[in-house]
Every structure is written in C-alpha cells, then in structure tokens.
Design an enzyme around this catalytic site. Structure first.
Site, PDB file in Angstrom:
ATOM      1  N   HIS A   1      23.537  10.881  92.179  1.00 53.81           N
ATOM      2  CA  HIS A   1      24.309  11.214  91.211  1.00 53.81           C
ATOM      3  C   HIS A   1      25.139  10.101  90.802  1.00 53.81           C
ATOM      4  O   HIS A   1      26.279   9.837  91.524  1.00 53.81           O
ATOM      5  CB  HIS A   1      25.387  12.531  91.432  1.00 53.81           C
ATOM      6  CG  HIS A   1      25.515  13.432  90.414  1.00 53.81           C
ATOM      7  ND1 HIS A   1      26.220  13.293  89.398  1.00 53.81           N
ATOM      8  CD2 HIS A   1      24.797  14.434  90.171  1.00 53.81           C
ATOM      9  CE1 HIS A   1      25.918  14.176  88.615  1.00 53.81           C
ATOM     10  NE2 HIS A   1      25.128  15.042  88.732  1.00 53.81           N
TER      11      HIS A   1
ATOM     12  N   GLU B   1      14.601  19.279  92.635  1.00 55.55           N
ATOM     13  CA  GLU B   1      15.855  19.787  92.754  1.00 55.55           C
ATOM     14  C   GLU B   1      16.221  20.865  92.140  1.00 55.55           C
ATOM     15  O   GLU B   1      15.439  21.275  90.971  1.00 55.55           O
ATOM     16  CB  GLU B   1      17.174  18.662  92.255  1.00 55.55           C
ATOM     17  CG  GLU B   1      16.882  17.335  92.649  1.00 55.55           C
ATOM     18  CD  GLU B   1      17.603  16.512  91.795  1.00 55.55           C
ATOM     19  OE1 GLU B   1      18.015  15.533  92.417  1.00 55.55           O
ATOM     20  OE2 GLU B   1      18.079  17.049  90.688  1.00 55.55           O
TER      21      GLU B   1
ATOM     22  N   HIS C   1      14.589  18.151  87.821  1.00 61.62           N
ATOM     23  CA  HIS C   1      15.696  19.273  88.209  1.00 61.62           C
ATOM     24  C   HIS C   1      15.414  20.299  87.150  1.00 61.62           C
ATOM     25  O   HIS C   1      16.121  20.293  85.974  1.00 61.62           O
ATOM     26  CB  HIS C   1      17.003  18.686  88.381  1.00 61.62           C
ATOM     27  CG  HIS C   1      17.944  19.659  88.849  1.00 61.62           C
ATOM     28  ND1 HIS C   1      19.063  18.968  89.424  1.00 61.62           N
ATOM     29  CD2 HIS C   1      18.440  20.755  88.547  1.00 61.62           C
ATOM     30  CE1 HIS C   1      19.918  20.052  89.827  1.00 61.62           C
ATOM     31  NE2 HIS C   1      19.382  21.141  89.078  1.00 61.62           N
TER      32      HIS C   1
HETATM   33  N1  PXP Z   1      20.976  14.457  92.510  1.00 61.05           N
HETATM   34  C1  PXP Z   1      20.940  15.668  92.187  1.00 61.05           C
HETATM   35  C2  PXP Z   1      21.114  16.809  92.965  1.00 61.05           C
HETATM   36  C3  PXP Z   1      21.277  15.742  90.817  1.00 61.05           C
HETATM   37  O1  PXP Z   1      21.672  17.117  90.289  1.00 61.05           O
HETATM   38  C4  PXP Z   1      21.393  14.750  89.833  1.00 61.05           C
HETATM   39  C5  PXP Z   1      21.565  14.979  88.603  1.00 61.05           C
HETATM   40  O2  PXP Z   1      20.291  15.932  88.069  1.00 61.05           O
HETATM   41  C6  PXP Z   1      21.007  13.506  90.565  1.00 61.05           C
HETATM   42  C7  PXP Z   1      20.969  13.377  91.870  1.00 61.05           C
HETATM   43  C8  PXP Z   1      20.812  12.488  89.303  1.00 61.05           C
HETATM   44  O3  PXP Z   1      22.073  11.746  89.025  1.00 61.05           O
HETATM   45  P1  PXP Z   1      22.239  10.989  87.770  1.00 61.05           P
HETATM   46  O4  PXP Z   1      21.408  11.529  86.757  1.00 61.05           O
HETATM   47  O5  PXP Z   1      23.920  11.005  87.646  1.00 61.05           O
HETATM   48  O6  PXP Z   1      21.575   9.733  88.255  1.00 61.05           O
END
Ligand code: PXP
Length: 237
Positions: A190, A70, A43
């Site tokens: 997330h 992402e 990301h």
């Molecule tokens: N999905 C998206 C769109 C995110 O922005 C993130 C964090 O960068 C994640 C998944 C992964 O989340 P986590 O780091 O809390 O596992």
C-alpha cells in the site's frame, strides 16, 4: 529476495472507463511477467469497479508467476477464491464501499471469523496472508490464528516517510521482527513507490513480497511498463 507482485486493479479501472477491452488486461499481465514481475495481484471488490470476478477466472490459467487475490472474505469472495485456487489469498478488512484498503484487521475482535477463513483456505491448499497494521498484539494474534503470512499495511509508512524520512521505518521494523519471531512470513503493500520502497527494503530485507499498484501504474505513464518494473525491482536488490 523480496518479490514484486504487480497489482493490476488500475489497469482494469482504465479499461472499465470505456466499456471495451482497452487496455487488454490479459496482455498487460503477460507483459508484466515478461518484464520481470514475480507475481500478479488482483483485488476484486463487490461492485467490480476495477477487477471483475470474470477477470479472475480469465487470468488464472495464464499467470505463470504467483497469483495473489486480495479482498474481504465475504461468502461470494470465498466461493470465488476456493474455486479459482490462487497461490495466495490476502484477507483485507475493507468495507464494500471503501475507496481503498485503509487499515489492517483487528485480529482479536475477528479471531473466530479469521480462523475459520484461514482454515478454509488451507483445506483448499491456498496460502493465507492477513493484512495488518503495526500493533504487535494483533500480529501475534495473526500467528495464533494459523495464518502463513501477514501483509504489513504500509500506507502509514509512506505518509510518514515523506515527512520524517527513516524514522518512519521504526514501527515497521519492530512489527516485522515480531511477526518473524512468531513464525509468520511477511508481505507488505500500500502506497509503496519509487521514493519509499528502497529504504523499506533495506530496513526489512526479509519481506517475501511487496504488492504495488497505484504508483507503479502512474510511473508507467512516464517511463513505460518495462522500465517501471525494472525500476521497482532495482529498489528491491
Ligand atoms: N495491499 C492491499 C491489501 C491493497 O488493498 C492494495 C490496494 O489494492 C495494495 C496492497 C496495493 O496498494 P497500492 O495500489 O497503493 O500500491
């Protein structure tokens, strides 16, 4: 089968803290795949505080599983992904200074922008996924925009699961059913972790992919990367 995509942003964050190349992001990515990750997620944010644009270029040729990028589809981000051509791009509505993604898209308000963005990804042969909450109207709209997938924002699930257990699953099960009926495939991500992932998977076994970063890297401090990835995959069996 739900795939595990490991989000390696936190690895880059630790590396950046000292300005050198420790930990070596490329090696960690290779090892994640060796230990069973079925995808790698990055990301890149505009301030490059964890993943840098150059990292995305460096990782592209070495990833042998699925590459998911992402981000907010700014002109710079779109230029990057349309040239790198990962397997999938997940569109996230976060502001440049957001600490982390904290909401899904309002797919009605941003319909034209998202439709154009999805079209541009498809023209380049890239699968699109739109990050959404559990509002059913907004999920239906994501389908109308032509997206291949939605990624369910599971932050609220994680928080509610801690307090209320299985009840927290209800809006997500409903959202997933509606997405599926509209012809969308489903990702999720997330705040998923070893405590809440199994229940989520059992409730919605047809999720294509979960992307997990923060908790997985934290768990690796205690368990090591290999055992951690195995433990997450065990939750997805
Ligand atoms: N999905 C998206 C769109 C995110 O922005 C993130 C964090 O960068 C994640 C998944 C992964 O989340 P986590 O780091 O809390 O596992």
């Amino acid at each position: 089968m739900t795939k595990l995509s490991v989000n390696v942003n936190k690895i880059a964050l630790i590396r950046n803290a000292r300005g050198g190349n420790l930990p070596n992001l490329s090696q960690v990515v290779l090892d994640c795949e060796k230990f069973g990750a079925e995808g790698i997620t990055v990301h890149p944010r505009p301030d490059e505080r964890h993943i840098r644009y150059q990292d995305v270029w460096n990782l592209r040729p070495q990833i042998s599983t699925e590459f998911n990028i992402e981000g907010y589809p700014s002109p710079e981000f779109m230029k990057l992904v349309l040239s790198v051509k990962p397997h999938q791009v997940t569109l996230v509505p976060d502001a440049p200074d957001a600490l982390t993604s904290n909401a899904g898209w309002d797919t009605l308000t941003h319909a034209d922008f998202l439709r154009d963005t999805v079209d541009a990804l498809h023209e380049a042969g890239i699968r699109s996924s739109i990050f959404v909450g559990t509002d059913l109207k907004l999920i239906e709209q994501a389908a109308k925009l032509g997206s291949d997938r939605v990624e369910l924002y599971t932050g609220p699930y994680a928080e509610a699961f801690e307090k209320h257990g299985a009840e927290a699953l209800l809006p997500f099960v409903k959202a997933a059913e509606v997405a599926r009926k509209c012809g969308l495939s489903i990702n999720a991500g997330h705040d998923l972790n070893l405590f809440n992932l199994k229940a989520f998977h059992e409730a919605i076994p047809y999720v294509e992919e979960v992307s997990i970063g923060h908790a997985l890297v934290a768990d690796a401090l205690y368990l090591g990367l290999e055992k951690t990835i195995a433990a997450y995959k065990e939750c997805l069996k």
